[in-house]
Design a protein around this motif. Structure first.
Motif, PDB file in Angstrom:
ATOM      1  N   TYR A  69    -123.674 -69.903   1.733  1.00  0.00           N
ATOM      2  CA  TYR A  69    -124.398 -69.154   2.782  1.00  0.00           C
ATOM      3  C   TYR A  69    -123.442 -68.399   3.872  1.00  0.00           C
ATOM      4  O   TYR A  69    -123.895 -67.260   4.178  1.00  0.00           O
ATOM      5  N   SER A  70    -122.263 -68.833   4.428  1.00  0.00           N
ATOM      6  CA  SER A  70    -121.519 -68.329   5.297  1.00  0.00           C
ATOM      7  C   SER A  70    -120.983 -67.057   4.589  1.00  0.00           C
ATOM      8  O   SER A  70    -120.677 -65.952   5.157  1.00  0.00           O
ATOM      9  N   SER A  71    -120.895 -67.165   3.377  1.00  0.00           N
ATOM     10  CA  SER A  71    -120.069 -65.825   2.651  1.00  0.00           C
ATOM     11  C   SER A  71    -121.395 -64.568   2.576  1.00  0.00           C
ATOM     12  O   SER A  71    -120.839 -63.432   2.429  1.00  0.00           O
ATOM     13  N   LEU A  72    -122.443 -64.909   2.781  1.00  0.00           N
ATOM     14  CA  LEU A  72    -123.510 -63.917   2.452  1.00  0.00           C
ATOM     15  C   LEU A  72    -124.072 -63.341   3.644  1.00  0.00           C
ATOM     16  O   LEU A  72    -124.674 -62.450   4.037  1.00  0.00           O
ATOM     17  N   VAL A  73    -123.781 -63.923   4.984  1.00  0.00           N
ATOM     18  CA  VAL A  73    -124.055 -63.566   6.338  1.00  0.00           C
ATOM     19  C   VAL A  73    -123.124 -62.749   6.992  1.00  0.00           C
ATOM     20  O   VAL A  73    -121.874 -63.338   6.801  1.00  0.00           O
ATOM     21  N   GLN A  74    -123.529 -62.023   7.832  1.00  0.00           N
ATOM     22  CA  GLN A  74    -122.584 -61.447   9.096  1.00  0.00           C
ATOM     23  C   GLN A  74    -122.759 -62.388  10.204  1.00  0.00           C
ATOM     24  O   GLN A  74    -123.579 -62.764  10.612  1.00  0.00           O
ATOM     25  N   ILE A  75    -121.520 -62.639  10.669  1.00  0.00           N
ATOM     26  CA  ILE A  75    -121.363 -63.487  11.764  1.00  0.00           C
ATOM     27  C   ILE A  75    -121.316 -62.634  13.119  1.00  0.00           C
ATOM     28  O   ILE A  75    -120.347 -61.921  13.331  1.00  0.00           O
ATOM     29  N   VAL A  76    -122.243 -63.051  14.002  1.00  0.00           N
ATOM     30  CA  VAL A  76    -122.446 -62.338  15.083  1.00  0.00           C
ATOM     31  C   VAL A  76    -121.766 -62.929  16.435  1.00  0.00           C
ATOM     32  O   VAL A  76    -122.139 -64.102  16.379  1.00  0.00           O
ATOM     33  N   PRO A  77    -121.115 -62.282  17.083  1.00  0.00           N
ATOM     34  CA  PRO A  77    -120.235 -63.005  18.069  1.00  0.00           C
ATOM     35  C   PRO A  77    -121.224 -63.657  19.252  1.00  0.00           C
ATOM     36  O   PRO A  77    -122.481 -62.804  19.646  1.00  0.00           O
ATOM     37  N   GLU A  78    -120.978 -64.593  20.079  1.00  0.00           N
ATOM     38  CA  GLU A  78    -121.868 -65.010  21.085  1.00  0.00           C
ATOM     39  C   GLU A  78    -122.040 -64.057  22.026  1.00  0.00           C
ATOM     40  O   GLU A  78    -121.125 -63.032  22.166  1.00  0.00           O
ATOM     41  N   GLY A  79    -122.996 -63.868  22.811  1.00  0.00           N
ATOM     42  CA  GLY A  79    -123.283 -62.863  23.861  1.00  0.00           C
ATOM     43  C   GLY A  79    -124.588 -63.198  24.336  1.00  0.00           C
ATOM     44  O   GLY A  79    -125.525 -64.146  24.117  1.00  0.00           O
ATOM     45  N   GLU A  80    -124.982 -62.373  25.429  1.00  0.00           N
ATOM     46  CA  GLU A  80    -126.327 -62.440  26.211  1.00  0.00           C
ATOM     47  C   GLU A  80    -127.402 -61.820  25.481  1.00  0.00           C
ATOM     48  O   GLU A  80    -127.044 -60.493  24.828  1.00  0.00           O
ATOM     49  N   ALA A  81    -128.351 -62.293  25.223  1.00  0.00           N
ATOM     50  CA  ALA A  81    -129.625 -61.720  24.793  1.00  0.00           C
ATOM     51  C   ALA A  81    -130.584 -61.152  25.733  1.00  0.00           C
ATOM     52  O   ALA A  81    -130.427 -61.378  27.094  1.00  0.00           O
ATOM     53  N   PRO A  82    -131.217 -59.927  25.551  1.00  0.00           N
ATOM     54  CA  PRO A  82    -131.955 -59.618  26.495  1.00  0.00           C
ATOM     55  C   PRO A  82    -133.130 -60.464  26.798  1.00  0.00           C
ATOM     56  O   PRO A  82    -133.274 -61.512  26.354  1.00  0.00           O
ATOM     57  N   PRO A  83    -133.999 -60.466  27.902  1.00  0.00           N
ATOM     58  CA  PRO A  83    -135.127 -61.211  28.373  1.00  0.00           C
ATOM     59  C   PRO A  83    -135.849 -61.562  26.964  1.00  0.00           C
ATOM     60  O   PRO A  83    -136.419 -60.604  26.501  1.00  0.00           O
TER      61      PRO A  83
END
Length: 142
Positions: A69-83
């Motif tokens: 599964y990890s090889s199939l997905v793009q890892i998004v860095p942590e960060g702030e989400a909009p409201p």
């Protein structure tokens, strides 16, 4: 290209349960026809859930499924989400936040708390069941 976030139960449908609604999602993911995103929090949850005794997986199976599964997905860095609206199930809020941060088109879930948010608020992405996601993929591929 459609951008997806899959909640943990849907990932289990792909790799463990073999749910027929998830087969087109897996095929499109492996063929590179959709993009799928995860972050450390969603991957940590998957790692934990894969060890649940009721899944009856060996350590080797857990490693293989997590790595696949990890090889199939793009890892998004942590960060702030909009409201965003608050999900009744606090454990599922991370999937809303990830979907917003990675600008997903679709959050695929079978979780009632997430699905209840459909239509109650305006989101930049859809929240759909796996069968609906499969139809979206089929429509995109035509």
């Amino acid at each position: 290209m459609l951008r997806f976030v899959l909640d943990t139960n849907v990932v289990l449908d792909l790799f463990h349960w073999g749910n027929t609604d998830a087969v087109p999602i897996m095929a499109a993911l492996e063929a590179g026809q959709i993009e799928c995103f995860a972050d450390l929090r969603t991957l940590d949850e998957l790692q934990r859930v894969l060890t649940y005794p009721q899944l009856k997986q060996t350590p080797e199976m857990i490693r293989e499924r997590y790595a696949h599964y990890s090889s199939l997905v793009q890892i998004v860095p942590e960060g702030e989400a909009p409201p965003l609206p608050r999900c009744k199930d606090r454990d599922d809020q991370k999937f809303l936040e990830l979907s917003a941060r990675c600008k997903a088109h679709v959050l695929v879930s079978k979780d009632k708390a997430l699905l209840k948010l459909r239509g109650r608020t305006t989101l930049a992405f859809q929240i759909v069941l796996p069968a609906v996601a499969a139809k979206l993929i089929a429509g995109e591929m035509e």
